[in-house]
Design an enzyme around this catalytic site. Structure first.
Site, short mmCIF file in Angstrom:
data_model
loop_
_atom_site.label_atom_id
_atom_site.label_comp_id
_atom_site.label_asym_id
_atom_site.label_seq_id
_atom_site.Cartn_x
_atom_site.Cartn_y
_atom_site.Cartn_z
N GLU A 137 -3.65 2.09 -7.29
CA GLU A 137 -4.03 3.22 -6.44
C GLU A 137 -3.04 4.36 -6.66
OE1 GLU A 137 -6.46 1.79 -2.86
OE2 GLU A 137 -4.38 1.58 -2.31
N HIS B 298 0.85 -1.19 0.00
CA HIS B 298 0.00 0.00 0.00
C HIS B 298 0.89 1.25 0.00
CE1 HIS B 298 -2.82 3.08 1.19
NE2 HIS B 298 -3.76 2.28 0.72
P1 13P Z 1 -9.26 6.80 -0.19
O1 13P Z 1 -10.47 6.04 -0.65
O2 13P Z 1 -9.43 7.49 1.10
O3 13P Z 1 -8.72 7.66 -1.27
O4 13P Z 1 -8.12 5.68 0.07
C1 13P Z 1 -7.87 4.73 -0.88
C2 13P Z 1 -6.96 3.69 -0.32
O5 13P Z 1 -5.86 4.00 0.09
C3 13P Z 1 -7.46 2.31 -0.23
O6 13P Z 1 -6.44 1.43 0.11
#
Ligand code: 13P
Length: 236
Positions: free
Chosen positions: A157, A88
């Site tokens: 992400e 992450h």
């Molecule tokens: P947000 O939905 O707060 O942007 O975070 C996304 C995330 O890091 C999921 O792992």
């Protein structure tokens, strides 16, 4: 589809229990058929429910040992945890996890047959450098990761979209997911400011097999609203 809630550093043990009760109740009643995962803080790890798989946000690649502040597979086993987030961006960029540690985690937990949510994504300066720079960055994050691993789930992400309210444009998601799909046929989730207003559009995109959700998932009712949107799309 796969819809996952990353609760990050939010909720107490009691809060997570209420959250899981409410979320599994909603799924049972609504007949939602997507796979649902919840990743609570380590202090609130607990056994999975029939409708919700509970996973860990982080673990150290060892069964047990001298790794102050970390938990290993022995501590996960106590709760029957079989799903784990690895790579992450908050662990890479805030906690300083490098490519080598991320890969060691992947190898160790893949060896134990965990369902691994492997996260990739570029910081803002790479995004500004253009699509080729983005893909080179992501390829580096995937270097040495066994993309044929049976229980692998990838999550794209973009760092600049996480917790900022800024979502990647559909064209960008399509382009990055399409490029990742060419090298990996495992489920591919999008994460980064997914909310009820944009979930329908994002989840409908080609090569988007679900969402990894932060902020919007922290309140069970909001997460359930996302599950409802996903369920209506009737996408596998
Ligand atoms: P947000 O939905 O707060 O942007 O975070 C996304 C995330 O890091 C999921 O792992």
């Amino acid at each position: 589809m796969i819809i996952a809630a990353n609760l990050k550093t939010n909720h107490t043990r009691a809060g997570v229990k209420n959250y899981l009760d409410a979320t599994s109740d909603f799924i049972d009643k609504s007949g939602a058929r997507d796979r649902v995962f919840v990743f609570p803080p380590a202090t609130a790890l607990c056994e999975s429910r029939s409708a919700v798989v509970v996973g860990a946000q982080n673990a150290y690649p060892a069964e047990s040992g001298s790794f102050t502040g970390e938990i290993g597979s022995q501590q996960l086993d106590e709760f029957g945890i079989r799903a784990l987030l690895i790579g992450h961006s908050e662990r890479r960029h805030i906690l300083g996890e490098g490519l080598d540690l991320v890969k060691r985690k992947f190898d160790y937990f893949a060896g134990l047959d965990y369902e691994i949510f492997f996260c990739v994504g570029e910081p803002p300066e790479i995004k500004e450098a253009g699509f080729d720079a983005v893909m080179t960055y992501i390829e580096r994050q995937l270097d040495g990761i066994d993309l044929s691993y049976d229980r692998l789930i990838l999550a794209y992400e973009p760092v600049w979209a996480i917790g900022t309210g800024k979502t990647a444009a559909s064209e960008d998601i399509l382009a990055v997911h399409g490029a990742i799909r060419r090298v990996c046929d495992k489920p591919l989730l999008y994460g980064g400011s997914v909310k009820t207003e944009n979930a329908g559009e994002i989840l409908s995109l080609e090569n988007v097999d679900g969402a990894l959700v932060g902020t919007t998932s922290w309140v069970s009712e909001r997460f359930c609203a996302l599950l409802e949107i996903a369920n209506k799309l009737k996408k596998d």
